[in-house]
Design a protein around this motif. Structure first.
Motif, PDB file in Angstrom:
ATOM      1  N   THR A   1       0.825  -1.206   0.000  1.00 39.76           N
ATOM      2  CA  THR A   1       0.000   0.000   0.000  1.00 39.76           C
ATOM      3  C   THR A   1       0.858   1.255   0.000  1.00 39.76           C
ATOM      4  O   THR A   1       0.656   2.159  -0.814  1.00 39.76           O
ATOM      5  N   ALA A   2       1.817   1.324   0.905  1.00 40.75           N
ATOM      6  CA  ALA A   2       2.656   2.516   1.016  1.00 40.75           C
ATOM      7  C   ALA A   2       3.538   2.696  -0.220  1.00 40.75           C
ATOM      8  O   ALA A   2       3.731   3.824  -0.690  1.00 40.75           O
ATOM      9  N   PHE A   3       4.058   1.605  -0.753  1.00 43.82           N
ATOM     10  CA  PHE A   3       4.891   1.711  -1.949  1.00 43.82           C
ATOM     11  C   PHE A   3       4.059   2.195  -3.142  1.00 43.82           C
ATOM     12  O   PHE A   3       4.525   3.015  -3.936  1.00 43.82           O
ATOM     13  N   THR A   4       2.836   1.706  -3.248  1.00 43.63           N
ATOM     14  CA  THR A   4       1.940   2.159  -4.324  1.00 43.63           C
ATOM     15  C   THR A   4       1.675   3.653  -4.211  1.00 43.63           C
ATOM     16  O   THR A   4       1.737   4.375  -5.208  1.00 43.63           O
ATOM     17  N   VAL A   5       1.395   4.118  -3.017  1.00 45.15           N
ATOM     18  CA  VAL A   5       1.144   5.547  -2.802  1.00 45.15           C
ATOM     19  C   VAL A   5       2.393   6.357  -3.147  1.00 45.15           C
ATOM     20  O   VAL A   5       2.316   7.377  -3.837  1.00 45.15           O
ATOM     21  N   ASP A   6       3.551   5.904  -2.693  1.00 43.79           N
ATOM     22  CA  ASP A   6       4.792   6.620  -3.008  1.00 43.79           C
ATOM     23  C   ASP A   6       5.077   6.628  -4.506  1.00 43.79           C
ATOM     24  O   ASP A   6       5.526   7.633  -5.051  1.00 43.79           O
ATOM     25  N   PHE A   7       4.832   5.521  -5.155  1.00 41.74           N
ATOM     26  CA  PHE A   7       5.132   5.401  -6.581  1.00 41.74           C
ATOM     27  C   PHE A   7       4.268   6.333  -7.430  1.00 41.74           C
ATOM     28  O   PHE A   7       4.752   6.936  -8.384  1.00 41.74           O
ATOM     29  N   PHE A   8       3.007   6.453  -7.068  1.00 41.48           N
ATOM     30  CA  PHE A   8       2.089   7.240  -7.884  1.00 41.48           C
ATOM     31  C   PHE A   8       1.933   8.698  -7.446  1.00 41.48           C
ATOM     32  O   PHE A   8       1.217   9.458  -8.085  1.00 41.48           O
ATOM     33  N   THR A   9       2.562   9.074  -6.356  1.00 44.73           N
ATOM     34  CA  THR A   9       2.550  10.485  -5.970  1.00 44.73           C
ATOM     35  C   THR A   9       3.923  11.071  -6.260  1.00 44.73           C
ATOM     36  O   THR A   9       4.863  10.358  -6.597  1.00 44.73           O
ATOM     37  N   HIS A  10       4.018  12.364  -6.098  1.00 43.69           N
ATOM     38  CA  HIS A  10       5.283  13.030  -6.389  1.00 43.69           C
ATOM     39  C   HIS A  10       6.205  13.049  -5.180  1.00 43.69           C
ATOM     40  O   HIS A  10       7.148  13.824  -5.120  1.00 43.69           O
ATOM     41  N   GLY A  11       5.956  12.184  -4.238  1.00 44.27           N
ATOM     42  CA  GLY A  11       6.778  12.130  -3.039  1.00 44.27           C
ATOM     43  C   GLY A  11       8.037  11.321  -3.247  1.00 44.27           C
ATOM     44  O   GLY A  11       8.335  10.829  -4.340  1.00 44.27           O
ATOM     45  N   ILE A  12       8.776  11.168  -2.186  1.00 46.42           N
ATOM     46  CA  ILE A  12      10.020  10.400  -2.217  1.00 46.42           C
ATOM     47  C   ILE A  12       9.660   8.925  -2.136  1.00 46.42           C
ATOM     48  O   ILE A  12       8.933   8.500  -1.238  1.00 46.42           O
ATOM     49  N   LEU A  13      10.190   8.133  -3.044  1.00 48.15           N
ATOM     50  CA  LEU A  13       9.896   6.710  -3.076  1.00 48.15           C
ATOM     51  C   LEU A  13      10.433   6.041  -1.811  1.00 48.15           C
ATOM     52  O   LEU A  13      11.619   6.105  -1.522  1.00 48.15           O
ATOM     53  N   GLY A  14       9.569   5.456  -1.045  1.00 45.28           N
ATOM     54  CA  GLY A  14       9.933   4.773   0.190  1.00 45.28           C
ATOM     55  C   GLY A  14       9.618   5.551   1.452  1.00 45.28           C
ATOM     56  O   GLY A  14       9.683   4.997   2.550  1.00 45.28           O
ATOM     57  N   LEU A  15       9.272   6.834   1.325  1.00 42.56           N
ATOM     58  CA  LEU A  15       9.011   7.648   2.515  1.00 42.56           C
ATOM     59  C   LEU A  15       7.782   7.149   3.276  1.00 42.56           C
ATOM     60  O   LEU A  15       7.821   6.984   4.496  1.00 42.56           O
ATOM     61  N   SER A  16       6.707   6.899   2.586  1.00 37.49           N
ATOM     62  CA  SER A  16       5.503   6.376   3.247  1.00 37.49           C
ATOM     63  C   SER A  16       5.739   4.965   3.769  1.00 37.49           C
ATOM     64  O   SER A  16       5.191   4.587   4.814  1.00 37.49           O
TER      65      SER A  16
END
Length: 167
Positions: A57-72
């Motif tokens: 879930t968190a990786f999906t959110v990070d991947f599809f948002t403009h955030g840092i990959l792995g932060l969530s």
């Protein structure tokens, strides 16, 4: 068993991605529904499955948002790790012995608010700390953590009813 739980879970992940991409409330406020999603995972799942669901879930959110990959991922995995502790602390150990899922209807509004506040505070404490990476002042990070928790927890509470659907 919850009716359409997986579909609603997926839709709330999509809503979280949209919030991350489209709703910028400034540098002090982040809105996250992720702690609610982790607390709402049915009790019948073991801890390993919960950790895998959390990571995905968190990786999906990070991947599809403009955030840092792995932060969530970094911020949400401790919430998943402490999930059992939060549930036992707030709702009691009988939730696990009865195998009942977490909901406002079953456990009450006050307990649900408390559990969401704890999970959200843990999530944002790690998220803000890792995101700042020592580049922002303690006061800024504290205010960002406080405001994000203050805004996200009620939003999660409002959406928690969607994950309560029973057969």
């Amino acid at each position: 068993m919850r009716k359409h739980y997986r579909l609603i879970y997926f839709l709330l992940v999509v809503v979280q991605v949209m919030l991350g991409n489209l709703l910028n409330l400034g540098p002090y406020i982040i809105i996250s529904l992720l702690p609610l999603l982790i607390l709402s995972i049915p009790i019948k799942h073991n801890d390993a499955a919960i950790m895998l669901i959390t990571f995905a879930t968190a990786f999906t959110v990070d991947f599809f948002t403009h955030g840092i990959l792995g932060l969530s991922v970094v911020a949400l995995l401790p919430v998943a790790f402490l999930r059992r502790w939060i549930i036992v602390l707030v709702f009691g150990s009988e939730v696990y012995s009865r195998g009942e899922d977490i909901s406002v209807k079953k456990q009450g509004l006050v307990k649900m608010i408390l559990s969401l506040l704890i999970a959200t505070a843990i999530f944002f404490a790690i998220y803000v700390w890792v995101d700042a990476a020592g580049t922002r002042s303690f006061g800024f990070n504290l205010l960002r953590w406080f405001l994000s928790t203050l805004i996200s927890a009620p939003a999660q509470l409002l959406l928690s009813g969607l994950l309560d659907m029973e057969d």
